[in-house]
Design an enzyme around this catalytic site. Sequence first.
Site, PDB file in Angstrom:
ATOM      1  N   ARG A 227       0.803  -1.225   0.000  1.00  0.00           N
ATOM      2  CA  ARG A 227       0.000   0.000   0.000  1.00  0.00           C
ATOM      3  C   ARG A 227       0.833   1.269   0.000  1.00  0.00           C
ATOM      4  NH1 ARG A 227      -2.652  -0.837   5.378  1.00  0.00           N
ATOM      5  NH2 ARG A 227      -0.597  -1.696   5.690  1.00  0.00           N
ATOM      6  N   ASP A 228       2.137   1.152  -0.057  1.00  0.00           N
ATOM      7  CA  ASP A 228       2.976   2.336   0.096  1.00  0.00           C
ATOM      8  C   ASP A 228       4.142   2.283  -0.894  1.00  0.00           C
ATOM      9  OD1 ASP A 228       3.941   4.701   1.131  1.00  0.00           O
ATOM     10  OD2 ASP A 228       4.971   3.743   2.795  1.00  0.00           O
TER      11      ASP A 228
END
Length: 101
Positions: A92-93
């Site tokens: 997610r990053d």
Amino acid sequence: MYFKKAEREILSELEILFEYKHENIISLVGYCDENNERISVFEYACNGSLDRHLSNTSLTWTKRLKIGIDVAMGLDFLHRGGSTHAAPVIHRDIKSATTKW
């Protein structure tokens, strides 16, 4: 409470990094957590971090496209659960810069 949750998330990410090996993913070599100091050791990236490499103005668009495709292949590997078809990893990053915890 927040610290314990963050600690669990970091340890979970480290376990994943140890487990999933792919040519387009820099491998985690080791990790140490002693005396309130954490150290992560990753394989040597001869061209430096991706953000530094991408900031090179002489990098052609063809090479940039190849880098983007390689990144996508690494993410696809994680999303499919690696070579052993373990649990998929949804990152997610995503960023090209190095991370400091």
